[in-house]
Scaffold this motif. Structure first.
Motif, mmCIF file in Angstrom:
data_model
loop_
_atom_site.group_PDB
_atom_site.id
_atom_site.type_symbol
_atom_site.label_atom_id
_atom_site.label_comp_id
_atom_site.label_asym_id
_atom_site.label_seq_id
_atom_site.Cartn_x
_atom_site.Cartn_y
_atom_site.Cartn_z
ATOM 1 N N PRO A 177 0.814 -1.222 0.000
ATOM 2 C CA PRO A 177 0.000 0.000 0.000
ATOM 3 C C PRO A 177 0.845 1.268 0.000
ATOM 4 O O PRO A 177 0.483 2.264 -0.643
ATOM 5 N N VAL A 178 1.973 1.248 0.716
ATOM 6 C CA VAL A 178 2.872 2.408 0.736
ATOM 7 C C VAL A 178 3.461 2.641 -0.649
ATOM 8 O O VAL A 178 3.541 3.775 -1.127
ATOM 9 N N TYR A 179 3.863 1.562 -1.316
ATOM 10 C CA TYR A 179 4.411 1.652 -2.674
ATOM 11 C C TYR A 179 3.386 2.254 -3.625
ATOM 12 O O TYR A 179 3.704 3.147 -4.423
ATOM 13 N N LEU A 180 2.144 1.783 -3.560
ATOM 14 C CA LEU A 180 1.100 2.291 -4.443
ATOM 15 C C LEU A 180 0.775 3.750 -4.144
ATOM 16 O O LEU A 180 0.519 4.549 -5.051
ATOM 17 N N ASN A 181 0.790 4.115 -2.865
ATOM 18 C CA ASN A 181 0.545 5.506 -2.487
ATOM 19 C C ASN A 181 1.671 6.406 -2.984
ATOM 20 O O ASN A 181 1.417 7.508 -3.487
ATOM 21 N N ASN A 182 2.916 5.932 -2.872
ATOM 22 C CA ASN A 182 4.060 6.704 -3.376
ATOM 23 C C ASN A 182 4.023 6.852 -4.896
ATOM 24 O O ASN A 182 4.553 7.811 -5.454
ATOM 25 N N ALA A 183 3.392 5.850 -5.563
ATOM 26 C CA ALA A 183 3.271 5.898 -7.021
ATOM 27 C C ALA A 183 2.127 6.794 -7.472
ATOM 28 O O ALA A 183 1.801 6.841 -8.668
ATOM 29 N N LYS A 184 1.493 7.508 -6.513
ATOM 30 C CA LYS A 184 0.461 8.513 -6.780
ATOM 31 C C LYS A 184 -0.869 7.930 -7.253
ATOM 32 O O LYS A 184 -1.634 8.604 -7.949
ATOM 33 N N PHE A 185 -1.153 6.687 -6.879
ATOM 34 C CA PHE A 185 -2.485 6.151 -7.153
ATOM 35 C C PHE A 185 -3.468 6.732 -6.141
ATOM 36 O O PHE A 185 -3.128 6.969 -4.981
ATOM 37 N N SER A 186 -4.724 6.938 -6.569
ATOM 38 C CA SER A 186 -5.752 7.470 -5.676
ATOM 39 C C SER A 186 -6.222 6.367 -4.727
ATOM 40 O O SER A 186 -5.938 5.182 -4.929
ATOM 41 N N GLN A 187 -6.981 6.769 -3.699
ATOM 42 C CA GLN A 187 -7.508 5.774 -2.751
ATOM 43 C C GLN A 187 -8.454 4.797 -3.437
ATOM 44 O O GLN A 187 -8.469 3.608 -3.121
ATOM 45 N N GLU A 188 -9.260 5.301 -4.396
ATOM 46 C CA GLU A 188 -10.134 4.406 -5.138
ATOM 47 C C GLU A 188 -9.328 3.400 -5.952
ATOM 48 O O GLU A 188 -9.655 2.207 -5.984
ATOM 49 N N GLN A 189 -8.248 3.871 -6.608
ATOM 50 C CA GLN A 189 -7.418 2.976 -7.412
ATOM 51 C C GLN A 189 -6.708 1.949 -6.540
ATOM 52 O O GLN A 189 -6.606 0.774 -6.906
ATOM 53 N N ILE A 190 -6.224 2.392 -5.379
ATOM 54 C CA ILE A 190 -5.561 1.459 -4.461
ATOM 55 C C ILE A 190 -6.552 0.402 -3.996
ATOM 56 O O ILE A 190 -6.223 -0.790 -3.923
ATOM 57 N N GLY A 191 -7.785 0.832 -3.694
ATOM 58 C CA GLY A 191 -8.809 -0.122 -3.286
ATOM 59 C C GLY A 191 -9.092 -1.152 -4.366
ATOM 60 O O GLY A 191 -9.233 -2.346 -4.087
ATOM 61 N N VAL A 192 -9.162 -0.692 -5.624
ATOM 62 C CA VAL A 192 -9.397 -1.614 -6.744
ATOM 63 C C VAL A 192 -8.215 -2.559 -6.914
ATOM 64 O O VAL A 192 -8.388 -3.777 -7.072
ATOM 65 N N LEU A 193 -7.004 -2.017 -6.883
ATOM 66 C CA LEU A 193 -5.806 -2.834 -7.088
ATOM 67 C C LEU A 193 -5.670 -3.910 -6.018
ATOM 68 O O LEU A 193 -5.284 -5.047 -6.313
ATOM 69 N N LEU A 194 -5.969 -3.559 -4.778
ATOM 70 C CA LEU A 194 -5.798 -4.517 -3.685
ATOM 71 C C LEU A 194 -7.013 -5.427 -3.505
ATOM 72 O O LEU A 194 -6.973 -6.329 -2.671
ATOM 73 N N SER A 195 -8.067 -5.211 -4.299
ATOM 74 C CA SER A 195 -9.238 -6.085 -4.204
ATOM 75 C C SER A 195 -9.368 -7.025 -5.394
ATOM 76 O O SER A 195 -9.799 -8.178 -5.238
ATOM 77 N N LEU A 196 -8.990 -6.570 -6.593
ATOM 78 C CA LEU A 196 -9.115 -7.440 -7.756
ATOM 79 C C LEU A 196 -8.074 -8.550 -7.743
ATOM 80 O O LEU A 196 -8.289 -9.616 -8.343
ATOM 81 N N GLY A 197 -6.956 -8.327 -7.058
ATOM 82 C CA GLY A 197 -5.988 -9.408 -6.881
ATOM 83 C C GLY A 197 -6.608 -10.580 -6.131
ATOM 84 O O GLY A 197 -6.580 -11.719 -6.609
ATOM 85 N N PRO A 198 -7.202 -10.344 -4.948
ATOM 86 C CA PRO A 198 -7.903 -11.429 -4.251
ATOM 87 C C PRO A 198 -9.065 -12.013 -5.044
ATOM 88 O O PRO A 198 -9.400 -13.185 -4.867
ATOM 89 N N LEU A 199 -9.693 -11.213 -5.915
ATOM 90 C CA LEU A 199 -10.767 -11.756 -6.745
ATOM 91 C C LEU A 199 -10.219 -12.842 -7.669
ATOM 92 O O LEU A 199 -10.828 -13.907 -7.827
ATOM 93 N N ILE A 200 -9.066 -12.582 -8.272
ATOM 94 C CA ILE A 200 -8.411 -13.600 -9.095
ATOM 95 C C ILE A 200 -7.990 -14.778 -8.222
ATOM 96 O O ILE A 200 -8.076 -15.944 -8.629
ATOM 97 N N ALA A 201 -7.536 -14.465 -7.000
ATOM 98 C CA ALA A 201 -7.127 -15.536 -6.079
ATOM 99 C C ALA A 201 -8.295 -16.452 -5.741
ATOM 100 O O ALA A 201 -8.108 -17.649 -5.518
ATOM 101 N N MET A 202 -9.524 -15.895 -5.705
ATOM 102 C CA MET A 202 -10.695 -16.726 -5.423
ATOM 103 C C MET A 202 -10.899 -17.778 -6.512
ATOM 104 O O MET A 202 -11.428 -18.859 -6.255
ATOM 105 N N ILE A 203 -10.503 -17.448 -7.729
ATOM 106 C CA ILE A 203 -10.573 -18.426 -8.807
ATOM 107 C C ILE A 203 -9.488 -19.483 -8.616
ATOM 108 O O ILE A 203 -9.712 -20.680 -8.834
ATOM 109 N N GLY A 204 -8.314 -19.025 -8.178
ATOM 110 C CA GLY A 204 -7.195 -19.943 -8.024
ATOM 111 C C GLY A 204 -7.296 -20.840 -6.806
ATOM 112 O O GLY A 204 -6.844 -21.991 -6.841
ATOM 113 N N GLN A 205 -7.911 -20.341 -5.719
ATOM 114 C CA GLN A 205 -7.949 -21.107 -4.474
ATOM 115 C C GLN A 205 -8.556 -22.500 -4.638
ATOM 116 O O GLN A 205 -7.964 -23.491 -4.235
#
Length: 381
Positions: free
Chosen positions: A23-51
């Motif tokens: 999250p610190v890396y993404l914040n330093n990369a100037k992503f918005s809070q909405e974008q950070i939320g999407v980035l950190l949520s769609l990863g687990p969504l893909i993980a739900m397929i993989g689990q």
């Protein structure tokens, strides 16, 4: 047992690097809070397929170790692609690929470890999992100093921890899979176990609040004036707070009902998020992190243990995977995705207050169940 302890040390060192500082890396990369939320949520969504895929492969494979080895290699290689670009779509794709491998490492590791514990009655899962706590605490503190100036180094550091985990895994005894139709009728039997589903359901709701915490606490902490070193100390305190439960978990499980353990975890969660919503200076959040030791590790070990007790041997890996699917998948998606939009709309402080209310709702539900069960016992029902 030393090989298992060392393995947990290493994989949780990697988890400290990615989980705390992404999250610190993404914040330093100037992503918005909405974008950070999407980035950190769609990863687990893909993980739900993989689990379910990895869980089924683990149960069917000649050796679960081979599948775990593939997960470790895949996560270690894929994380090295992050620094190539800061484009939103590129980071989104890499997070999806990375979490497809990374999220299932812990569920399959627990399944292999718990199966070995069945053959080694003198071993304790709590003591083995203690290695993970120590590894997480050490790396949170050490990498906090590095991240203050070289946040991009998190990617090769994580890859190195996965290489070390791969070397540790070679010392594991083979954990044989058991070919069975785990995705068919027998797998659906999990959902018919009312007691198991109640435990998993309460864990799921509290994990939603933890999903928000893991995604946005590092950013919240730094906005309140904390730096990467203090953030490292914060995560170290939260990790070390797990030690008492891990050391005495075997005795606790013998003397305290599972419902009471879950009630305490939910109450601690409600108190922690409420304090987060009220405190305005970063360093005062440090002592509150002690409550982490009554929440995450208690939920993790308790649910893993109850699944190992309730689920038949031939599909234990799928049982652990179901829990991972919910707690590390769906709950993290809800916590980070909705949390990102809610943070942008209401502020992170207010979302922590909402998290406190959600945890308190779990306290009420568990309390009602306990009271009802007690009344039924008194009436002989």
């Amino acid at each position: 047992m030393n090989a298992f302890v060392l393995f947990y040390v290493v994989i949780y060192m990697g988890n400290a690097v990615y989980g705390t500082f992404m999250p610190v890396y993404l914040n330093n990369a100037k992503f918005s809070q909405e974008q950070i939320g999407v980035l950190l949520s769609l990863g687990p969504l893909i993980a739900m397929i993989g689990q379910p895929v990895w869980g089924a492969l683990g149960d069917r494979a000649k050796s679960k170790n081979h599948i775990l080895r593939l997960l470790i290699i895949g996560s270690g290689i894929s994380i090295l692609f992050f620094p190539i670009s800061h484009q939103f779509l590129f980071i989104l794709v890499i997070i999806c690929i990375f979490t497809f491998f990374q999220t299932s490492i812990f569920a399959l590791s627990d399944a292999i470890t718990l199966e070995e514990l069945d053959r080694q009655p003198t071993w304790s899962f709590g003591l083995i999992r203690l290695g993970g706590t120590v590894g997480f605490a050490m790396m949170s503190l050490l990498f906090g100093f590095v991240a203050k100036s070289y946040i991009n180094s998190m990617f090769p550091v994580y890859a190195c921890t996965m290489l070390a985990a791969l070397l540790c895994l070679w010392r594991f005894p083979a954990a044989a899979g058991r070919p069975v139709n785990v995705m068919g009728r027998k797998f659906r039997e999990l959902f018919k176990n009312g007691k198991l589903m109640f435990y998993i359901g309460m864990n799921f709701i509290i994990q939603i609040t933890l999903g928000y915490y893991y995604a946005f606490f590092p950013i919240y902490f730094k906005q309140m004036g904390g730096d990467s070193v203090m953030l490292g100390w914060s995560m170290t305190i939260s990790s070390l707070s797990e030690l008492p439960f891990l050391l005495f978990s075997a005795k606790i499980f013998k003397r305290v009902p599972i419902s009471i353990i879950l009630l305490v975890a939910a109450l601690a969660s409600a108190l922690r998020w409420f304090l987060f919503s009220q405190i305005e200076v970063a360093h005062w959040l440090l002592p509150v992190q002690i409550l982490h030791g009554v929440i995450f590790i208690v939920l993790s070990v308790t649910i893993a243990t109850i699944i190992n007790r309730e689920v038949p041997a031939e599909w234990k890996a799928s049982g652990q995977t179901l829990n991972g699917l919910l707690s590390l998948g769906a709950a993290r998606i809800i916590g980070s995705f909705l949390g990102g939009f809610m943070s942008a709309a209401y502020g992170m402080r207010q979302v922590f207050l909402y998290s406190s209310w959600l945890s308190m709702a779990c306290v009420v539900v568990i309390g009602v169940v306990l009271f009802t069960r007690r009344k039924h016992n008194e009436l002989g029902i």
